[in-house]
Design a protein around this motif. Sequence first.
Motif, PDB file in Angstrom:
ATOM      1  N   THR A  35     -49.072  -9.723 -86.446  1.00 34.56           N
ATOM      2  CA  THR A  35     -49.804  -8.888 -87.396  1.00 34.56           C
ATOM      3  C   THR A  35     -51.190  -8.544 -86.866  1.00 34.56           C
ATOM      4  OG1 THR A  35     -48.631  -9.939 -89.230  1.00 34.56           O
ATOM      5  CG2 THR A  35     -50.638  -8.742 -89.773  1.00 34.56           C
ATOM      6  N   ILE A  36     -51.841  -9.521 -86.218  1.00 36.26           N
ATOM      7  CA  ILE A  36     -53.172  -9.286 -85.652  1.00 36.26           C
ATOM      8  C   ILE A  36     -53.102  -8.224 -84.557  1.00 36.26           C
ATOM      9  CG2 ILE A  36     -55.061 -10.338 -84.340  1.00 36.26           C
ATOM     10  CD1 ILE A  36     -54.483 -12.948 -85.801  1.00 36.26           C
ATOM     11  N   ILE A  37     -52.090  -8.327 -83.696  1.00 33.87           N
ATOM     12  CA  ILE A  37     -51.914  -7.346 -82.619  1.00 33.87           C
ATOM     13  C   ILE A  37     -51.684  -5.954 -83.201  1.00 33.87           C
ATOM     14  CG2 ILE A  37     -50.332  -6.610 -80.802  1.00 33.87           C
ATOM     15  CD1 ILE A  37     -52.160  -8.751 -79.842  1.00 33.87           C
ATOM     16  N   LYS A  38     -50.910  -5.879 -84.256  1.00 35.53           N
ATOM     17  CA  LYS A  38     -50.637  -4.592 -84.895  1.00 35.53           C
ATOM     18  C   LYS A  38     -51.909  -3.962 -85.439  1.00 35.53           C
ATOM     19  CE  LYS A  38     -47.716  -2.510 -88.484  1.00 35.53           C
ATOM     20  NZ  LYS A  38     -46.719  -2.780 -89.556  1.00 35.53           N
ATOM     21  N   ASP A  39     -52.828  -4.782 -85.929  1.00 33.76           N
ATOM     22  CA  ASP A  39     -54.066  -4.287 -86.521  1.00 33.76           C
ATOM     23  C   ASP A  39     -55.141  -4.000 -85.472  1.00 33.76           C
ATOM     24  OD1 ASP A  39     -55.992  -3.551 -88.316  1.00 33.76           O
ATOM     25  OD2 ASP A  39     -56.376  -5.554 -89.087  1.00 33.76           O
ATOM     26  N   LEU A  40     -55.320  -4.927 -84.526  1.00 37.33           N
ATOM     27  CA  LEU A  40     -56.408  -4.811 -83.552  1.00 37.33           C
ATOM     28  C   LEU A  40     -55.977  -4.179 -82.236  1.00 37.33           C
ATOM     29  CD1 LEU A  40     -58.231  -8.275 -83.931  1.00 37.33           C
ATOM     30  CD2 LEU A  40     -58.697  -6.125 -85.114  1.00 37.33           C
ATOM     31  N   GLY A  41     -54.680  -4.139 -81.968  1.00 36.54           N
ATOM     32  CA  GLY A  41     -54.237  -3.645 -80.661  1.00 36.54           C
ATOM     33  C   GLY A  41     -54.482  -4.712 -79.601  1.00 36.54           C
ATOM     34  N   GLY A  42     -54.494  -4.285 -78.340  1.00 35.98           N
ATOM     35  CA  GLY A  42     -54.808  -5.221 -77.259  1.00 35.98           C
ATOM     36  C   GLY A  42     -53.670  -6.158 -76.919  1.00 35.98           C
ATOM     37  N   CYS A  91     -64.147 -15.051 -86.057  1.00 38.67           N
ATOM     38  CA  CYS A  91     -62.785 -14.570 -85.777  1.00 38.67           C
ATOM     39  C   CYS A  91     -62.287 -13.687 -86.915  1.00 38.67           C
ATOM     40  CB  CYS A  91     -61.832 -15.749 -85.588  1.00 38.67           C
ATOM     41  SG  CYS A  91     -61.988 -16.603 -84.005  1.00 38.67           S
ATOM     42  N   GLY A  92     -62.591 -14.083 -88.157  1.00 40.13           N
ATOM     43  CA  GLY A  92     -62.173 -13.281 -89.299  1.00 40.13           C
ATOM     44  C   GLY A  92     -62.841 -11.921 -89.336  1.00 40.13           C
ATOM     45  N   LEU A  93     -64.020 -11.818 -88.715  1.00 34.38           N
ATOM     46  CA  LEU A  93     -64.765 -10.560 -88.704  1.00 34.38           C
ATOM     47  C   LEU A  93     -64.467  -9.718 -87.469  1.00 34.38           C
ATOM     48  CD1 LEU A  93     -68.244 -11.946 -89.864  1.00 34.38           C
ATOM     49  CD2 LEU A  93     -66.641 -10.591 -91.238  1.00 34.38           C
ATOM     50  N   ALA A  94     -63.669 -10.248 -86.538  1.00 33.58           N
ATOM     51  CA  ALA A  94     -63.432  -9.559 -85.265  1.00 33.58           C
ATOM     52  C   ALA A  94     -62.857  -8.163 -85.491  1.00 33.58           C
ATOM     53  CB  ALA A  94     -62.478 -10.382 -84.395  1.00 33.58           C
ATOM     54  N   GLY A  95     -63.398  -7.186 -84.735  1.00 30.05           N
ATOM     55  CA  GLY A  95     -62.944  -5.807 -84.866  1.00 30.05           C
ATOM     56  C   GLY A  95     -62.033  -5.362 -83.749  1.00 30.05           C
ATOM     57  N   ASN A  96     -61.912  -6.197 -82.707  1.00 31.92           N
ATOM     58  CA  ASN A  96     -61.000  -5.882 -81.609  1.00 31.92           C
ATOM     59  C   ASN A  96     -60.600  -7.186 -80.929  1.00 31.92           C
ATOM     60  OD1 ASN A  96     -63.050  -6.475 -79.467  1.00 31.92           O
ATOM     61  ND2 ASN A  96     -64.048  -4.665 -80.357  1.00 31.92           N
ATOM     62  N   MET A  97     -59.657  -7.088 -79.999  1.00 26.93           N
ATOM     63  CA  MET A  97     -59.122  -8.292 -79.370  1.00 26.93           C
ATOM     64  C   MET A  97     -60.148  -9.001 -78.495  1.00 26.93           C
ATOM     65  SD  MET A  97     -56.101  -9.269 -80.209  1.00 26.93           S
ATOM     66  CE  MET A  97     -55.425 -10.157 -78.815  1.00 26.93           C
ATOM     67  N   THR A  98     -61.023  -8.247 -77.849  1.00 29.13           N
ATOM     68  CA  THR A  98     -62.045  -8.870 -77.012  1.00 29.13           C
ATOM     69  C   THR A  98     -62.952  -9.756 -77.849  1.00 29.13           C
ATOM     70  OG1 THR A  98     -62.007  -6.999 -75.475  1.00 29.13           O
ATOM     71  CG2 THR A  98     -63.928  -8.447 -75.406  1.00 29.13           C
ATOM     72  N   GLU A  99     -63.391  -9.245 -78.997  1.00 32.25           N
ATOM     73  CA  GLU A  99     -64.228 -10.051 -79.885  1.00 32.25           C
ATOM     74  C   GLU A  99     -63.476 -11.288 -80.373  1.00 32.25           C
ATOM     75  OE1 GLU A  99     -65.597  -7.636 -83.078  1.00 32.25           O
ATOM     76  OE2 GLU A  99     -66.914  -6.409 -81.832  1.00 32.25           O
ATOM     77  N   LEU A 100     -62.208 -11.114 -80.725  1.00 32.80           N
ATOM     78  CA  LEU A 100     -61.423 -12.235 -81.208  1.00 32.80           C
ATOM     79  C   LEU A 100     -61.318 -13.331 -80.150  1.00 32.80           C
ATOM     80  CD1 LEU A 100     -59.635 -13.465 -83.423  1.00 32.80           C
ATOM     81  CD2 LEU A 100     -57.686 -12.251 -82.430  1.00 32.80           C
ATOM     82  N   ILE A 101     -61.120 -12.942 -78.907  1.00 33.75           N
ATOM     83  CA  ILE A 101     -61.003 -13.922 -77.830  1.00 33.75           C
ATOM     84  C   ILE A 101     -62.320 -14.673 -77.634  1.00 33.75           C
ATOM     85  CG2 ILE A 101     -60.726 -14.146 -75.319  1.00 33.75           C
ATOM     86  CD1 ILE A 101     -58.660 -11.845 -75.548  1.00 33.75           C
ATOM     87  N   VAL A 102     -63.442 -13.962 -77.640  1.00 32.71           N
ATOM     88  CA  VAL A 102     -64.754 -14.608 -77.487  1.00 32.71           C
ATOM     89  C   VAL A 102     -64.988 -15.594 -78.631  1.00 32.71           C
ATOM     90  CG1 VAL A 102     -67.247 -14.235 -77.503  1.00 32.71           C
ATOM     91  CG2 VAL A 102     -65.759 -12.697 -76.191  1.00 32.71           C
ATOM     92  N   PHE A 103     -64.689 -15.175 -79.854  1.00 37.42           N
ATOM     93  CA  PHE A 103     -64.929 -16.024 -81.010  1.00 37.42           C
ATOM     94  C   PHE A 103     -63.954 -17.212 -81.035  1.00 37.42           C
ATOM     95  CE2 PHE A 103     -66.440 -11.874 -83.195  1.00 37.42           C
ATOM     96  CZ  PHE A 103     -67.665 -11.981 -82.545  1.00 37.42           C
ATOM     97  N   GLU A 221     -44.550 -15.029 -68.675  1.00 37.11           N
ATOM     98  CA  GLU A 221     -43.386 -14.716 -69.498  1.00 37.11           C
ATOM     99  C   GLU A 221     -43.741 -13.799 -70.651  1.00 37.11           C
ATOM    100  OE1 GLU A 221     -41.362 -18.155 -70.833  1.00 37.11           O
ATOM    101  OE2 GLU A 221     -41.039 -18.939 -68.855  1.00 37.11           O
ATOM    102  N   GLY A 222     -44.762 -13.057 -70.510  1.00 37.89           N
ATOM    103  CA  GLY A 222     -45.086 -12.150 -71.607  1.00 37.89           C
ATOM    104  C   GLY A 222     -46.530 -12.257 -71.977  1.00 37.89           C
ATOM    105  N   GLY A 223     -46.915 -11.541 -73.038  1.00 45.82           N
ATOM    106  CA  GLY A 223     -48.284 -11.546 -73.490  1.00 45.82           C
ATOM    107  C   GLY A 223     -49.133 -10.530 -72.782  1.00 45.82           C
ATOM    108  N   GLY A 224     -48.605  -9.890 -71.730  1.00 45.58           N
ATOM    109  CA  GLY A 224     -49.335  -8.824 -71.074  1.00 45.58           C
ATOM    110  C   GLY A 224     -50.377  -9.278 -70.082  1.00 45.58           C
ATOM    111  N   THR A 225     -50.621 -10.575 -69.948  1.00 48.11           N
ATOM    112  CA  THR A 225     -51.645 -11.064 -69.041  1.00 48.11           C
ATOM    113  C   THR A 225     -51.215 -10.877 -67.592  1.00 48.11           C
ATOM    114  OG1 THR A 225     -52.337 -12.706 -70.656  1.00 48.11           O
ATOM    115  CG2 THR A 225     -52.992 -13.086 -68.383  1.00 48.11           C
TER     116      THR A 225
END
Length: 535
Positions: A35-42, A91-103, A221-225
């Motif tokens: 769900t997070i990926i669907k909302d924030l992308g990345g 993390c709850g306030l993150a607006g994109n995946m980069t911010e989420l990862i940092v937080f 095995e996935g995750g795009g990394t």
Amino acid sequence: MSSDKPNLKLILTGLLLGLLLASLDQTIMSTAMPTIIKDLGGLSLYSWVFSVYMLTSTTSMPIFGKLADLYGRKRIYLIGMSLFMIGSALCGLAGNMTELIVFRGIQGIGGGALMPIAMTIIGDVVTLEQRGKMQGLFGGVFALSSIIGPAIGGFIVEHASWNWIFYINLPFGIAAMLIMAAALKESKSSEKRTIDWLGAVTLSGSIISLLLALVLGGSGEGGGTVHYAWSSPQIIGLLAVSAALLAVFLWIESKVKEPILPLKLFKNRVIAVSYLTGFLMSAAMFGAITYIPLFVQGVIGVKPSMAGYILTPLMLSVFAAAMIGGRLLNKVPYRAIIVASMTIIGIGFALLAQMDVYTTSGTIILYMIIAGLGMGPLMPTINTAVQSEVGRQLRGVATSSVQFFRSIGGTIGVSVMGALMAGRMTEGLSGIGAKLPQLPAEQLQQLANPRVLLDPAALAAIPRDVLLELQQVFTSAVDQVFIAGFIIIVLGFIAGFFMGNARLTNQDGEGGGARKAPAPATAGAPETAAKPELV
């Protein structure tokens, strides 16, 4: 020294609440991430949401443990909980995946303090006879979180928004902090203590380099990394940096007055064996068990909504066995529990290594329960054994190091098993190509990722005979993973014999396997009157 007795029930409530919070966070995340990926992308950053937490929490564990020895348990525990909650709010306030990862990295730094220091506080405030039971209870909390976490995550995402999987931490975290601040009494010390900053920096650099190499190495095995071959300059360079920094760290620790990780701990046989068995158990467990949900969904055909719960029987058996193991500590030597536990895990893994495409879910559940009954007693045994070999002045760093080596072991296990899985899949697919020459090479390459078995659209496009061959190849690869796990468990079995006859006793004295429990009037802070019982 404070004369106030701590309120043990309140302390246990605060610690259990904090531990449940930190452990639930990981299992809830796995359910909410789509769900997070669907909302924030990345999508390409998917795996880093988990990896960065592991990196920062593992790195901070021994440092927080030492700081708790220097400046008191309560202060450092509250600092760790504060960082965890700040990270959660961000993390709850993150607006994109980069911010989420940092937080998530900030959250992980705080998370690295919660379990080790909680275990340390338990060693301070309960009697020696109660310590094993309490360690078993705390170990059971993590098993419980694995059971209820996915359901809680799914409920929050469905009825609120993904942000609340982080926001929900705040009220419970604040409650845990208020309880601990009020209930835990610490003595004060006027002794000036120094922090080994250079040791902390070199240790952190070595750990981060090693973990990055393990996360980025192999085919993935996935995750795009982006992943690199184990022989690539990037991975070899990270491993070389890790080794060089580790050598510098060891030299520093042999010179400074207050080392971050006292090397004398490793001269104690009970402590050294405890660290080793914890490392091996985690390497086998996390490395092999990872593939069971994938197997039941991709081979047996269990629905995705149910595959996430396939590990529940394993965790229930771990929970029950942890409680039993904690009580056995007062009756038998550590060696007896470790050797018996490794034997039971080995039996479970040997059975799991016999799986084939006709294995049923019920059979797998039975095998997992057997393995879980062996895993459960190890955690309370190892923690109690280590704590019983040190005085209060070293209990923080000694206890945190148990969690540190288990975390490192789990990460290495996942990487090694992943590399083994990838190699076996590649080898097996070559055989499929020989049997089915009409299969396009491009499609054959796509089948190398076992997660194709989870994609309904991809499965629909695969001919029935090819799918059966693919399932057999994957099953064979999983069997090899459990064989590797079995070998690791055998090493742990052998290591257990080196524990000697140490056991939990009421007598002081080095090498006796235990020390008399500290009077439960104060907890955590370094005392000038407290003797360091490990020298």
